[in-house]
Design an enzyme around this catalytic site. Structure first.
Site, PDB file in Angstrom:
ATOM      1  N   ARG A 113      95.814  -5.944  91.248  1.00  0.00           N
ATOM      2  CA  ARG A 113      94.394  -6.264  91.322  1.00  0.00           C
ATOM      3  C   ARG A 113      94.152  -7.049  92.616  1.00  0.00           C
ATOM      4  O   ARG A 113      95.089  -7.506  93.266  1.00  0.00           O
ATOM      5  CB  ARG A 113      93.922  -7.071  90.109  1.00  0.00           C
ATOM      6  CG  ARG A 113      94.814  -8.268  89.783  1.00  0.00           C
ATOM      7  CD  ARG A 113      94.060  -9.425  89.227  1.00  0.00           C
ATOM      8  NE  ARG A 113      93.081  -9.927  90.168  1.00  0.00           N
ATOM      9  CZ  ARG A 113      93.385 -10.684  91.223  1.00  0.00           C
ATOM     10  NH1 ARG A 113      94.641 -11.010  91.484  1.00  0.00           N
ATOM     11  NH2 ARG A 113      92.429 -11.103  92.027  1.00  0.00           N
ATOM     12  N   GLY A 114      92.861  -7.175  92.940  1.00  0.00           N
ATOM     13  CA  GLY A 114      92.475  -7.689  94.241  1.00  0.00           C
ATOM     14  C   GLY A 114      92.161  -6.499  95.114  1.00  0.00           C
ATOM     15  O   GLY A 114      92.982  -5.582  95.258  1.00  0.00           O
ATOM     16  N   ALA A 115      90.959  -6.474  95.690  1.00  0.00           N
ATOM     17  CA  ALA A 115      90.504  -5.277  96.407  1.00  0.00           C
ATOM     18  C   ALA A 115      91.499  -4.790  97.464  1.00  0.00           C
ATOM     19  O   ALA A 115      91.848  -3.607  97.484  1.00  0.00           O
ATOM     20  CB  ALA A 115      89.123  -5.544  97.020  1.00  0.00           C
TER      21      ALA A 115
ATOM     22  N   GLN B 146      92.459 -15.245  85.826  1.00  0.00           N
ATOM     23  CA  GLN B 146      93.162 -15.044  87.096  1.00  0.00           C
ATOM     24  C   GLN B 146      93.310 -16.343  87.882  1.00  0.00           C
ATOM     25  O   GLN B 146      94.291 -16.533  88.600  1.00  0.00           O
ATOM     26  CB  GLN B 146      92.424 -14.013  87.967  1.00  0.00           C
ATOM     27  CG  GLN B 146      92.424 -12.603  87.398  1.00  0.00           C
ATOM     28  CD  GLN B 146      91.149 -12.310  86.629  1.00  0.00           C
ATOM     29  OE1 GLN B 146      90.564 -13.208  86.026  1.00  0.00           O
ATOM     30  NE2 GLN B 146      90.714 -11.070  86.633  1.00  0.00           N
TER      31      GLN B 146
ATOM     32  N   ASP C  29      85.032  -7.956  96.310  1.00  0.00           N
ATOM     33  CA  ASP C  29      85.443  -6.583  96.019  1.00  0.00           C
ATOM     34  C   ASP C  29      84.542  -5.564  96.699  1.00  0.00           C
ATOM     35  O   ASP C  29      84.964  -4.435  96.934  1.00  0.00           O
ATOM     36  CB  ASP C  29      85.442  -6.356  94.508  1.00  0.00           C
ATOM     37  CG  ASP C  29      86.613  -7.042  93.832  1.00  0.00           C
ATOM     38  OD1 ASP C  29      87.599  -6.349  93.562  1.00  0.00           O
ATOM     39  OD2 ASP C  29      86.558  -8.261  93.595  1.00  0.00           O
TER      40      ASP C  29
ATOM     41  N   ASN D  45      81.943  -9.883  93.263  1.00  0.00           N
ATOM     42  CA  ASN D  45      83.242 -10.525  93.065  1.00  0.00           C
ATOM     43  C   ASN D  45      83.396 -10.789  91.573  1.00  0.00           C
ATOM     44  O   ASN D  45      82.514 -10.496  90.777  1.00  0.00           O
ATOM     45  CB  ASN D  45      83.337 -11.822  93.883  1.00  0.00           C
ATOM     46  CG  ASN D  45      84.757 -12.349  93.970  1.00  0.00           C
ATOM     47  OD1 ASN D  45      85.687 -11.611  94.293  1.00  0.00           O
ATOM     48  ND2 ASN D  45      84.957 -13.624  93.678  1.00  0.00           N
ATOM     49  N   LYS D  46      84.529 -11.347  91.203  1.00  0.00           N
ATOM     50  CA  LYS D  46      84.833 -11.565  89.789  1.00  0.00           C
ATOM     51  C   LYS D  46      83.703 -12.284  89.068  1.00  0.00           C
ATOM     52  O   LYS D  46      83.076 -13.193  89.614  1.00  0.00           O
ATOM     53  CB  LYS D  46      86.128 -12.367  89.670  1.00  0.00           C
ATOM     54  CG  LYS D  46      86.618 -12.594  88.253  1.00  0.00           C
ATOM     55  CD  LYS D  46      86.788 -11.281  87.494  1.00  0.00           C
ATOM     56  CE  LYS D  46      87.698 -10.308  88.180  1.00  0.00           C
ATOM     57  NZ  LYS D  46      87.767  -8.993  87.486  1.00  0.00           N
TER      58      LYS D  46
END
Length: 361
Positions: free
Chosen positions: A55-57, A205, A246, A256-257
Protein backbone atom coordinates in the site's frame (compact mmCIF):
# COMPACT_ATOMS: atom_id res chain seq x y z
CA UNK A 1 1.86 -17.14 -3.00
CA UNK A 2 5.05 -18.03 -1.14
CA UNK A 3 5.79 -16.59 2.31
CA UNK A 4 9.25 -16.01 3.81
CA UNK A 5 10.54 -14.07 6.82
CA UNK A 6 13.58 -11.81 6.35
CA UNK A 7 15.18 -8.71 7.79
CA UNK A 8 13.60 -5.40 6.85
CA UNK A 9 16.78 -4.04 5.25
CA UNK A 10 15.97 -4.17 1.56
CA UNK A 11 13.53 -2.76 -0.95
CA UNK A 12 10.02 -3.53 0.24
CA UNK A 13 8.82 -4.11 -3.34
CA UNK A 14 11.23 -5.76 -5.76
CA UNK A 15 11.72 -8.51 -8.31
CA UNK A 16 12.76 -11.98 -7.28
CA UNK A 17 16.37 -12.93 -8.04
CA UNK A 18 15.35 -14.70 -11.25
CA UNK A 19 13.19 -11.73 -12.31
CA UNK A 20 10.03 -13.81 -12.70
CA UNK A 21 8.04 -12.83 -9.61
CA UNK A 22 7.23 -9.80 -7.47
CA UNK A 23 8.45 -9.85 -3.85
CA UNK A 24 6.80 -7.58 -1.29
CA UNK A 25 6.97 -6.99 2.44
CA UNK A 26 3.50 -7.83 3.77
CA UNK A 27 2.53 -4.55 5.46
CA UNK A 28 -0.60 -6.13 6.92
CA UNK A 29 1.59 -8.18 9.30
CA UNK A 30 3.62 -5.26 10.64
CA UNK A 31 4.81 -4.31 13.20
CA UNK A 32 4.89 -7.77 14.75
CA UNK A 33 6.11 -9.82 11.80
CA UNK A 34 8.34 -8.92 8.85
CA UNK A 35 7.11 -11.40 6.27
CA UNK A 36 7.90 -11.26 2.58
CA UNK A 37 5.50 -12.61 -0.04
CA UNK A 38 6.36 -13.87 -3.50
CA UNK A 39 3.58 -12.94 -5.90
CA UNK A 40 3.43 -15.38 -8.79
CA UNK A 41 0.06 -14.84 -10.50
CA UNK A 42 -2.20 -11.95 -11.48
CA UNK A 43 -4.53 -13.06 -8.69
CA UNK A 44 -1.65 -12.89 -6.18
CA UNK A 45 -0.80 -9.33 -7.22
CA UNK A 46 -4.45 -8.22 -7.18
CA UNK A 47 -4.98 -9.74 -3.72
CA UNK A 48 -1.84 -8.10 -2.33
CA UNK A 49 -2.92 -4.65 -3.54
CA UNK A 50 -6.59 -5.04 -2.60
CA UNK A 51 -5.87 -6.34 0.91
CA UNK A 52 -3.20 -3.67 1.55
CA UNK A 53 -0.32 -6.11 1.77
CA UNK A 54 1.36 -3.52 -0.43
CA UNK A 55 0.00 0.00 0.00
CA UNK A 56 0.99 3.60 -0.53
CA UNK A 57 0.49 5.09 -3.98
CA UNK A 58 4.14 4.97 -5.13
CA UNK A 59 4.67 1.43 -3.78
CA UNK A 60 1.50 0.27 -5.54
CA UNK A 61 2.82 1.77 -8.77
CA UNK A 62 6.16 -0.01 -8.39
CA UNK A 63 4.36 -3.28 -7.64
CA UNK A 64 2.12 -2.85 -10.70
CA UNK A 65 5.11 -2.15 -12.96
CA UNK A 66 6.94 -5.24 -11.76
CA UNK A 67 3.72 -7.23 -11.90
CA UNK A 68 3.06 -6.33 -15.53
CA UNK A 69 6.58 -7.41 -16.46
CA UNK A 70 6.28 -10.73 -14.63
CA UNK A 71 2.90 -11.43 -16.19
CA UNK A 72 4.23 -10.49 -19.62
CA UNK A 73 6.78 -13.29 -19.28
CA UNK A 74 3.95 -15.81 -18.97
CA UNK A 75 2.23 -14.85 -22.24
CA UNK A 76 3.13 -17.64 -24.67
CA UNK A 77 2.80 -16.20 -28.16
CA UNK A 78 4.93 -14.70 -30.92
CA UNK A 79 2.07 -12.52 -32.16
CA UNK A 80 2.23 -8.94 -30.94
CA UNK A 81 -1.55 -8.48 -31.23
CA UNK A 82 -2.25 -11.54 -29.08
CA UNK A 83 0.49 -10.54 -26.64
CA UNK A 84 -0.73 -6.98 -26.31
CA UNK A 85 -4.36 -8.01 -25.89
CA UNK A 86 -3.45 -10.34 -23.02
CA UNK A 87 -1.15 -7.71 -21.46
CA UNK A 88 -4.00 -5.19 -21.49
CA UNK A 89 -6.34 -7.75 -19.93
CA UNK A 90 -3.86 -8.18 -17.10
CA UNK A 91 -3.60 -4.41 -16.77
CA UNK A 92 -7.34 -3.90 -16.60
CA UNK A 93 -7.63 -6.61 -13.96
CA UNK A 94 -4.86 -5.20 -11.76
CA UNK A 95 -6.15 -1.66 -12.17
CA UNK A 96 -9.50 -2.67 -10.67
CA UNK A 97 -7.89 -3.63 -7.35
CA UNK A 98 -7.78 -0.06 -5.97
CA UNK A 99 -9.42 2.76 -7.94
CA UNK A 100 -8.26 5.83 -6.00
CA UNK A 101 -4.45 5.62 -6.22
CA UNK A 102 -3.52 7.10 -9.60
CA UNK A 103 -0.04 5.53 -9.53
CA UNK A 104 -1.62 2.15 -10.17
CA UNK A 105 -3.14 3.11 -13.51
CA UNK A 106 -0.13 5.34 -14.29
CA UNK A 107 2.35 2.45 -13.98
CA UNK A 108 0.12 0.02 -15.87
CA UNK A 109 -0.39 2.50 -18.71
CA UNK A 110 3.34 3.20 -18.86
CA UNK A 111 4.09 -0.51 -19.24
CA UNK A 112 1.40 -0.95 -21.89
CA UNK A 113 2.67 2.08 -23.83
CA UNK A 114 6.20 0.70 -23.71
CA UNK A 115 4.99 -2.51 -25.30
CA UNK A 116 2.94 -0.74 -27.94
CA UNK A 117 5.73 1.66 -28.84
CA UNK A 118 7.94 -1.30 -29.75
CA UNK A 119 5.25 -3.41 -31.43
CA UNK A 120 7.44 -4.06 -34.50
CA UNK A 121 10.02 -5.88 -32.40
CA UNK A 122 9.80 -9.62 -31.56
CA UNK A 123 7.72 -10.30 -28.46
CA UNK A 124 10.77 -11.60 -26.58
CA UNK A 125 12.52 -8.26 -27.14
CA UNK A 126 9.43 -6.37 -25.96
CA UNK A 127 9.39 -8.41 -22.75
CA UNK A 128 13.02 -7.48 -22.12
CA UNK A 129 12.17 -3.81 -22.63
CA UNK A 130 9.31 -4.15 -20.14
CA UNK A 131 11.84 -5.49 -17.65
CA UNK A 132 13.97 -2.40 -18.16
CA UNK A 133 10.94 -0.11 -17.87
CA UNK A 134 9.66 -1.49 -14.57
CA UNK A 135 13.12 -1.12 -13.07
CA UNK A 136 13.18 2.49 -14.29
CA UNK A 137 9.88 3.13 -12.51
CA UNK A 138 11.43 1.94 -9.26
CA UNK A 139 14.71 3.84 -9.66
CA UNK A 140 12.85 7.01 -10.60
CA UNK A 141 10.75 6.72 -7.45
CA UNK A 142 13.87 6.39 -5.31
CA UNK A 143 15.27 9.58 -6.84
CA UNK A 144 11.93 11.38 -6.56
CA UNK A 145 11.59 10.55 -2.87
CA UNK A 146 15.05 11.96 -2.16
CA UNK A 147 14.17 15.22 -3.94
CA UNK A 148 10.78 15.47 -2.22
CA UNK A 149 12.52 14.95 1.11
CA UNK A 150 14.95 17.77 0.37
CA UNK A 151 12.21 20.21 -0.60
CA UNK A 152 10.09 19.20 2.38
CA UNK A 153 12.98 19.67 4.78
CA UNK A 154 13.21 23.32 3.69
CA UNK A 155 9.75 23.91 5.19
CA UNK A 156 10.63 22.97 8.77
CA UNK A 157 13.37 23.68 11.27
CA UNK A 158 15.25 21.79 13.93
CA UNK A 159 13.07 21.05 16.95
CA UNK A 160 9.70 21.42 15.18
CA UNK A 161 6.69 19.31 16.02
CA UNK A 162 5.15 17.59 13.01
CA UNK A 163 1.79 15.85 12.81
CA UNK A 164 1.21 13.18 10.16
CA UNK A 165 -1.74 11.00 9.20
CA UNK A 166 -1.60 7.49 7.73
CA UNK A 167 1.74 6.28 6.36
CA UNK A 168 3.91 7.84 3.67
CA UNK A 169 7.35 6.58 4.61
CA UNK A 170 9.71 4.06 3.00
CA UNK A 171 7.13 1.28 3.31
CA UNK A 172 4.69 3.17 1.10
CA UNK A 173 7.25 4.43 -1.40
CA UNK A 174 11.01 3.96 -1.86
CA UNK A 175 13.81 4.52 0.65
CA UNK A 176 13.02 7.90 2.27
CA UNK A 177 9.30 8.08 1.57
CA UNK A 178 7.34 11.26 0.89
CA UNK A 179 5.67 12.74 3.98
CA UNK A 180 8.17 11.06 6.31
CA UNK A 181 11.13 11.64 4.00
CA UNK A 182 12.03 15.14 5.23
CA UNK A 183 12.05 13.88 8.81
CA UNK A 184 14.27 10.90 8.03
CA UNK A 185 16.59 13.04 5.91
CA UNK A 186 16.72 15.71 8.62
CA UNK A 187 17.59 13.10 11.22
CA UNK A 188 20.48 11.93 9.06
CA UNK A 189 21.73 15.53 9.04
CA UNK A 190 21.59 15.82 12.82
CA UNK A 191 18.22 17.56 13.13
CA UNK A 192 15.61 16.51 15.67
CA UNK A 193 11.84 16.60 15.37
CA UNK A 194 8.95 15.44 17.48
CA UNK A 195 6.32 13.67 15.42
CA UNK A 196 2.72 13.07 16.41
CA UNK A 197 1.46 10.10 14.42
CA UNK A 198 -2.31 9.75 14.11
CA UNK A 199 -3.40 6.19 14.75
CA UNK A 200 -5.33 6.32 11.43
CA UNK A 201 -8.45 4.27 11.88
CA UNK A 202 -9.82 1.86 10.93
CA UNK A 203 -6.72 0.06 9.61
CA UNK A 204 -4.21 1.74 11.93
CA UNK A 205 -1.52 2.50 9.38
CA UNK A 206 -0.25 5.30 11.59
CA UNK A 207 0.11 3.01 14.58
CA UNK A 208 1.36 -0.10 12.80
CA UNK A 209 3.54 1.49 10.13
CA UNK A 210 4.38 5.17 10.68
CA UNK A 211 5.31 4.86 14.35
CA UNK A 212 7.23 1.69 13.47
CA UNK A 213 9.26 3.42 10.75
CA UNK A 214 9.96 6.56 12.75
CA UNK A 215 11.00 4.58 15.80
CA UNK A 216 13.39 2.49 13.69
CA UNK A 217 14.82 5.73 12.26
CA UNK A 218 15.49 7.05 15.78
CA UNK A 219 12.97 9.88 15.47
CA UNK A 220 11.04 11.00 18.54
CA UNK A 221 7.47 9.87 17.85
CA UNK A 222 4.28 9.95 19.90
CA UNK A 223 1.29 7.89 18.78
CA UNK A 224 -2.12 9.55 19.22
CA UNK A 225 -5.67 8.56 18.39
CA UNK A 226 -7.14 10.47 15.46
CA UNK A 227 -9.46 12.46 17.71
CA UNK A 228 -6.50 13.79 19.75
CA UNK A 229 -5.08 15.88 16.89
CA UNK A 230 -6.99 18.99 17.92
CA UNK A 231 -5.58 18.91 21.44
CA UNK A 232 -1.93 18.63 20.43
CA UNK A 233 -2.44 21.45 17.91
CA UNK A 234 -4.15 23.64 20.50
CA UNK A 235 -1.28 23.00 22.94
CA UNK A 236 1.16 24.49 20.42
CA UNK A 237 3.03 21.23 19.95
CA UNK A 238 2.60 21.12 16.15
CA UNK A 239 4.35 23.51 13.77
CA UNK A 240 3.44 21.75 10.51
CA UNK A 241 1.38 18.86 9.14
CA UNK A 242 2.92 16.53 6.55
CA UNK A 243 0.77 13.98 4.69
CA UNK A 244 1.13 11.91 1.55
CA UNK A 245 -1.37 11.60 -1.28
CA UNK A 246 -2.97 9.00 -3.52
CA UNK A 247 -4.29 11.39 -6.16
CA UNK A 248 -4.05 15.14 -6.70
CA UNK A 249 -6.60 16.83 -8.95
CA UNK A 250 -5.66 19.63 -11.35
CA UNK A 251 -7.02 22.25 -8.94
CA UNK A 252 -5.01 20.92 -5.97
CA UNK A 253 -7.77 18.91 -4.27
CA UNK A 254 -6.07 15.88 -2.79
CA UNK A 255 -7.24 12.36 -1.98
CA UNK A 256 -5.51 10.69 0.93
CA UNK A 257 -6.35 8.24 3.69
CA UNK A 258 -9.70 8.85 5.37
CA UNK A 259 -9.31 11.43 8.13
CA UNK A 260 -6.81 13.61 6.27
CA UNK A 261 -9.42 16.24 5.44
CA UNK A 262 -10.27 16.59 9.13
CA UNK A 263 -6.62 17.13 9.99
CA UNK A 264 -6.40 19.87 7.35
CA UNK A 265 -9.50 21.63 8.72
CA UNK A 266 -8.05 21.58 12.24
CA UNK A 267 -4.70 22.86 10.99
CA UNK A 268 -6.41 25.73 9.21
CA UNK A 269 -8.22 26.71 12.42
CA UNK A 270 -5.00 26.69 14.45
CA UNK A 271 -2.97 28.47 11.72
CA UNK A 272 -0.68 25.48 11.17
CA UNK A 273 0.60 24.94 7.62
CA UNK A 274 -0.71 21.74 6.06
CA UNK A 275 1.54 20.24 3.37
CA UNK A 276 0.90 17.42 0.91
CA UNK A 277 3.98 15.54 -0.30
CA UNK A 278 4.03 13.24 -3.31
CA UNK A 279 5.62 12.60 -6.71
CA UNK A 280 4.23 14.18 -9.86
CA UNK A 281 2.97 10.72 -10.85
CA UNK A 282 0.18 11.19 -8.28
CA UNK A 283 -1.00 14.40 -9.99
CA UNK A 284 -3.89 13.70 -12.35
CA UNK A 285 -4.24 16.69 -14.67
CA UNK A 286 -7.15 14.90 -16.37
CA UNK A 287 -9.11 15.13 -13.12
CA UNK A 288 -10.40 18.73 -12.78
CA UNK A 289 -11.35 18.66 -9.07
CA UNK A 290 -11.70 16.32 -6.14
CA UNK A 291 -15.34 15.79 -7.07
CA UNK A 292 -14.21 13.50 -9.89
CA UNK A 293 -11.98 11.30 -7.70
CA UNK A 294 -13.54 7.88 -7.17
CA UNK A 295 -13.43 6.99 -3.48
CA UNK A 296 -12.97 3.34 -2.63
CA UNK A 297 -15.38 1.87 -0.06
CA UNK A 298 -14.17 -1.10 1.91
CA UNK A 299 -15.56 -4.00 3.94
CA UNK A 300 -17.56 -2.96 7.06
CA UNK A 301 -15.75 -5.66 9.04
CA UNK A 302 -12.66 -3.43 9.04
CA UNK A 303 -14.59 -1.19 11.43
CA UNK A 304 -16.51 -3.76 13.42
CA UNK A 305 -14.20 -6.76 13.68
CA UNK A 306 -10.62 -6.21 12.56
CA UNK A 307 -8.07 -6.06 15.40
CA UNK A 308 -10.73 -7.08 17.95
CA UNK A 309 -11.13 -10.48 19.59
CA UNK A 310 -14.90 -10.00 19.42
CA UNK A 311 -17.05 -7.73 17.23
CA UNK A 312 -17.30 -4.18 18.58
CA UNK A 313 -20.76 -3.51 17.08
CA UNK A 314 -23.91 -5.55 16.52
CA UNK A 315 -23.89 -7.59 13.32
CA UNK A 316 -27.02 -5.80 12.10
CA UNK A 317 -25.45 -2.30 12.33
CA UNK A 318 -24.54 -0.72 9.00
CA UNK A 319 -21.09 0.80 8.43
CA UNK A 320 -19.81 3.51 6.12
CA UNK A 321 -16.16 2.72 5.40
CA UNK A 322 -14.56 4.96 2.75
CA UNK A 323 -10.84 4.38 2.39
CA UNK A 324 -10.07 7.99 1.45
CA UNK A 325 -11.38 11.51 1.69
CA UNK A 326 -10.61 14.61 -0.36
CA UNK A 327 -8.87 17.61 1.18
CA UNK A 328 -9.95 20.87 -0.43
CA UNK A 329 -7.14 22.80 -2.09
CA UNK A 330 -7.95 25.90 -0.02
CA UNK A 331 -6.72 24.05 3.08
CA UNK A 332 -3.34 23.13 1.60
CA UNK A 333 -0.35 25.42 2.19
CA UNK A 334 1.81 23.68 -0.39
CA UNK A 335 2.13 20.55 -2.51
CA UNK A 336 5.69 19.24 -2.39
CA UNK A 337 6.91 17.29 -5.44
CA UNK A 338 10.26 16.19 -6.79
CA UNK A 339 10.14 19.23 -9.09
CA UNK A 340 9.57 21.76 -6.32
CA UNK A 341 6.91 23.17 -3.99
CA UNK A 342 3.65 24.22 -5.62
CA UNK A 343 1.57 26.98 -4.08
CA UNK A 344 -1.90 28.34 -4.79
CA UNK A 345 -3.32 28.91 -7.32
CA UNK A 346 -2.72 25.22 -7.97
CA UNK A 347 -4.31 25.24 -11.42
CA UNK A 348 -1.30 27.29 -12.49
CA UNK A 349 1.50 25.87 -10.36
CA UNK A 350 0.62 22.21 -11.02
CA UNK A 351 0.20 22.82 -14.74
CA UNK A 352 3.61 24.52 -14.79
CA UNK A 353 5.23 21.30 -13.55
CA UNK A 354 4.12 19.46 -16.64
CA UNK A 355 4.85 22.41 -18.89
CA UNK A 356 8.46 22.27 -17.71
CA UNK A 357 8.48 18.51 -18.24
CA UNK A 358 7.41 18.92 -21.87
CA UNK A 359 10.13 21.52 -22.47
CA UNK A 360 12.75 19.11 -21.09
CA UNK A 361 11.75 16.27 -23.44
Amino acid sequence: MEQTSQKVDMDHVRLSEDGRYVVILDQSKLPNLAEYLTLETAEDIYEAIFHLRVRGAPAIGICAGYGMYCLAQTIDTDSFDAFYQKLREYGEYLNSSRPTAVNLSWAINRMEQTAYKHKKLPVKEIVKLLGEECRKIHQEDIAMCKKISQYGLSLIKDGDGILTHCNAGPLATSRYGTALGPLILGKEQGMNFHVFADETRPLLQGARLTSYELDKAGIDVTLICDNMASMVMKNGWVQACFVGCDRVAANGDTANKIGTSGVAILAKYYNIPFYVLGPTSTIDMNCPTGEQIKIEERNPDEIKKMFYKQPMAPESVKCFNPAFDVTDHTLIAGIVTEKGICRAPYEESLAALFGEEKEDD
